[in-house]
Design a protein around this motif. Structure first.
Motif, PDB file in Angstrom:
ATOM      1  N   THR A 173      16.332 -20.532   5.130  1.00 11.40           N
ATOM      2  CA  THR A 173      17.758 -20.722   5.384  1.00 11.40           C
ATOM      3  C   THR A 173      18.006 -21.811   6.409  1.00 11.40           C
ATOM      4  OG1 THR A 173      17.585 -18.978   7.039  1.00 11.40           O
ATOM      5  CG2 THR A 173      18.344 -18.334   4.850  1.00 11.40           C
ATOM      6  N   PRO A 174      17.898 -23.096   6.030  1.00 11.63           N
ATOM      7  CA  PRO A 174      18.122 -24.170   7.001  1.00 11.63           C
ATOM      8  C   PRO A 174      19.551 -24.206   7.525  1.00 11.63           C
ATOM      9  CG  PRO A 174      17.987 -25.044   4.779  1.00 11.63           C
ATOM     10  CD  PRO A 174      17.574 -23.612   4.703  1.00 11.63           C
ATOM     11  N   GLY A 175      20.512 -23.610   6.789  1.00  8.79           N
ATOM     12  CA  GLY A 175      21.907 -23.646   7.232  1.00  8.79           C
ATOM     13  C   GLY A 175      22.279 -22.511   8.159  1.00  8.79           C
ATOM     14  N   LEU A 176      21.332 -21.611   8.438  1.00  8.97           N
ATOM     15  CA  LEU A 176      21.623 -20.474   9.304  1.00  8.97           C
ATOM     16  C   LEU A 176      20.692 -20.505  10.524  1.00  8.97           C
ATOM     17  CD1 LEU A 176      21.928 -17.633   6.637  1.00  8.97           C
ATOM     18  CD2 LEU A 176      23.802 -18.670   7.911  1.00  8.97           C
ATOM     19  N   PRO A 177      21.218 -20.268  11.712  1.00  2.71           N
ATOM     20  CA  PRO A 177      20.363 -20.295  12.913  1.00  2.71           C
ATOM     21  C   PRO A 177      19.401 -19.115  12.968  1.00  2.71           C
ATOM     22  CG  PRO A 177      22.611 -19.640  13.476  1.00  2.71           C
ATOM     23  CD  PRO A 177      22.645 -20.064  12.048  1.00  2.71           C
ATOM     24  N   VAL A 178      19.842 -17.970  12.435  1.00  5.06           N
ATOM     25  CA  VAL A 178      18.985 -16.773  12.447  1.00  5.06           C
ATOM     26  C   VAL A 178      19.121 -16.062  11.110  1.00  5.06           C
ATOM     27  CG1 VAL A 178      19.108 -16.396  14.946  1.00  5.06           C
ATOM     28  CG2 VAL A 178      20.845 -15.373  13.453  1.00  5.06           C
ATOM     29  N   TRP A 179      18.146 -15.225  10.826  1.00  5.23           N
ATOM     30  CA  TRP A 179      18.198 -14.354   9.646  1.00  5.23           C
ATOM     31  C   TRP A 179      18.203 -12.922  10.147  1.00  5.23           C
ATOM     32  CZ3 TRP A 179      19.419 -14.699   4.741  1.00  5.23           C
ATOM     33  CH2 TRP A 179      19.061 -13.667   3.856  1.00  5.23           C
ATOM     34  N   GLU A 180      19.338 -12.250   9.995  1.00  2.04           N
ATOM     35  CA  GLU A 180      19.516 -10.944  10.616  1.00  2.04           C
ATOM     36  C   GLU A 180      18.867  -9.835   9.789  1.00  2.04           C
ATOM     37  OE1 GLU A 180      23.439 -10.174  11.938  1.00  2.04           O
ATOM     38  OE2 GLU A 180      23.656 -12.123  12.933  1.00  2.04           O
TER      39      GLU A 180
END
Length: 583
Positions: A460-467
């Protein structure tokens, strides 16, 4: 006084009466044709038709002369008169019409006429010429000519279609078609033999054996029936009867190439590779060429299985030269160069070993992994295909490796991630599989030509974290989908979820019940792949309300624009097409 000679006493001359009838004019017409006197021939054929107005042959000859003289329109009028008024069963007139129309450059009419000939003529005297005509018309019209039925080959055309269905694994359809053919043509033994195979593939062993016996009752020495019976005995484990059949087949020396080919492949299937080798060599020496590349491959397999490796190499090299797609021959040549020949016996099929395993995988996924681990040749063919196959083949291999999920499979997929020549789409699929296999970090991948490290969570390059709760939604959906959805459909679901979260960022969805989001993702994925499901069905499996599924699915749809994309891509839904645009 001299007596006057009376008329009655006068000597009568020898007079031979000359009958003026249709035959008289026909003979003169033929003589005129021999002298290329077409005007006279035309006149005489017209007279013959006048004397016998109900004889279609006279009119046919008349049409032929008109055609020779280039008067195609008048010739067609006569031919239509025959079909409409004199003898509608004279179906060869349709072929003559087709020729005339072709000479008039009216190719559409020529097409209709030649197809009518094929569909109505029972004798097939002009079948070869009609095939040439269709080839010509196909070229002139710039398209294929659709042949649906050939009456002179009644049963044969349908039989070819049924054979194709058998080869494609559509056994029920093939069985129904073959049963109809056999009912209409009881002496069509080839159809009976294939019907026996159809029954056998469907697990109807007794019906298969009964059908083989029906063939042998009509023709006790039928090679195909004898070979099929032997194979049935082998599969049933009837060693005593199989031994009897083997003794009989070993003493059989057919001369017809089709029978010889059937016997050769059967002996190979039964494990008598020496006998198979002899029969395939007979076929090669006979000069028969209609088996082309396949025959060289089968002979090479027999050579390989009898330890004649140099001869096998020579035969596969010949197959490689002849085949427009030489990958099969190259695979087996590569096998000869490896150290995996000891104790290996190849099957007599003209395909790569993994292709048969794909079909097995679709039928029984639980046994697939066990089969793969017990067959090193098939395993090596999968890894070979991952490097040298086309996109479709590589996708199939990746799906198969996801079922194996061992160390060797993981290493092959990791290697693919680093291949700069490979497509990014394929790498993302491989990455998805590696995460599903529980592959540990680091995972290195080359995307857009740039090497990078990615976490063991959705990329997920568009998200800072993966929850964590996002991952929980994904895992629950995958758990529900594992049995009913293939690898690419599962991948599309993950890509959809990632795209939704990315489009929504920096906002976040309120997860609430994990089941409601997982169910909505499955529902949308099913719709993208044209699976027949309803909100109610999916809601029931997840233990939530259909309204909840519908509400969350609408949110995802509105954010990702699925409806719009579906309309744009409706004409191009190829493999993995659900949301290919997102990649």
């Amino acid at each position: 006084m001299e007596k006057k000679k009376t008329l009655a006493g006068r000597k009568q001359p020898n007079v031979i009466p000359l009958p003026i009838d249709a035959t008289f004019f026909f003979e003169r017409a033929v003589r005129s044709l021999d002298r290329c006197q077409y005007d006279k021939a035309l006149k005489y054929f017209r007279k013959a038709a006048e004397y016998e107005p109900n004889n279609p042959v006279n009119f046919c000859n008349l049409a032929g002369v008109l055609s020779e003289m280039g008067n195609y329109g008048a010739s067609n009028e006569v031919l239509r008169q025959i079909l409409e008024d004199i003898d509608p069963t004279m179906t060869e007139c349709y072929f003559y019409l087709s020729n005339n129309y072709a000479n008039m450059d009216d190719f559409e009419s020529a097409e209709r006429a030649v197809l009518l000939y094929l569909e109505t003529d029972t004798e097939g005297h002009y079948l070869a010429e009609a095939e040439e005509m269709i080839e010509l018309l196909s070229y002139e019209l710039g398209r294929d000519i659709p042949i649906t039925f050939v009456k002179s080959r009644a049963g044969f055309f349908e039989h070819d279609k049924a054979r194709q269905q058998l080869e494609e694994g559509r056994f029920s359809e093939a069985c129904r078609n073959l049963e109809r053919i056999v009912a209409s043509h009881p002496d069509f033994l080839a159809a009976r033999n294939n019907l026996a195979l159809a029954y056998y593939y469907m697990g109807l062993f007794e019906k298969a054996m009964d059908t083989v016996q029906e063939v042998l009752n009509r023709e006790p020495g039928n090679i195909h029936a004898l070979c099929n019976r032997a194979i049935f005995y082998q599969q049933a484990g009837d060693a005593e009867r199989l031994e009897e059949m083997l003794e009989l087949l070993q003493k059989t020396y057919p001369y017809h190439s089709d029978n010889l080919f059937k016997l050769a492949t059967t002996m190979g299937i039964l494990g008598d590779h020496e006998a198979a080798y002899r029969q395939f060599k007979r076929l090669l020496l006979s000069g028969e060429d209609h088996y082309d590349t396949g025959l060289y491959h089968y002979a090479a397999v027999a050579s390989f299985n009898t330890g004649r490796f140099p001869e096998a190499r020579k035969l596969w090299k010949q197959a490689e030269k002849l085949d427009a797609k030489p990958e099969i021959a190259r695979f087996f040549l590569n096998l000869l160069d490896s150290e995996q020949t000891a104790g290996v016996f190849l099957s007599y099929h003209y395909h790569l070993p993994f292709e048969e395993q794909f079909r097995f995988y679709e039928k029984n996924r639980d046994l697939f992994s066990l089969s793969m681990k017990n067959d090193p040749l098939v395993r090596s063919s999968f890894f070979w295909a991952l490097r040298h196959g086309d996109l479709h083949t590589k996708l199939q291999v990746i799906q198969a490796l996801s079922a194996i999920a061992d160390q060797e499979a993981e290493e092959a997929l990791r290697e693919l991630l680093l291949n700069k020549e490979e497509s990014d789409y394929l790498k993302r699929i491989a990455l998805f599989v590696l995460r599903g296999m529980g592959a540990g970090e680091p995972l290195e991948i080359v995307l857009n030509g740039v090497a990078q490290m990615v976490p063991a969570v959705p990329y997920t390059p568009g998200l800072p974290v993966w929850e964590t709760e996002w991952q929980t939604v994904l895992e629950l959906a995958m758990q529900h989908m594992r049995r009913s959805y293939d690898l690419l459909q599962q991948f599309d679901l993950e890509t959809l979820w990632v795209d939704y979260l990315t489009q929504l960022h920096p906002s976040k969805p309120r997860i609430g019940k994990v089941e409601s989001w997982a169910a909505s993702l499955e529902y949308l994925t099913a719709k993208m792949h044209r699976k027949s499901v309803s909100c109610e069905e999916i809601a029931l499996r997840y233990g939530i309300s259909a309204a909840t599924v519908s509400r969350n699915a609408k949110r995802i749809d509105e954010t990702c624009g699925l409806q719009r994309r579906a309309e744009e891509e409706d004409q191009d839904r190829s493999l993995g097409s659900g949301i290919l645009g997102l990649l």
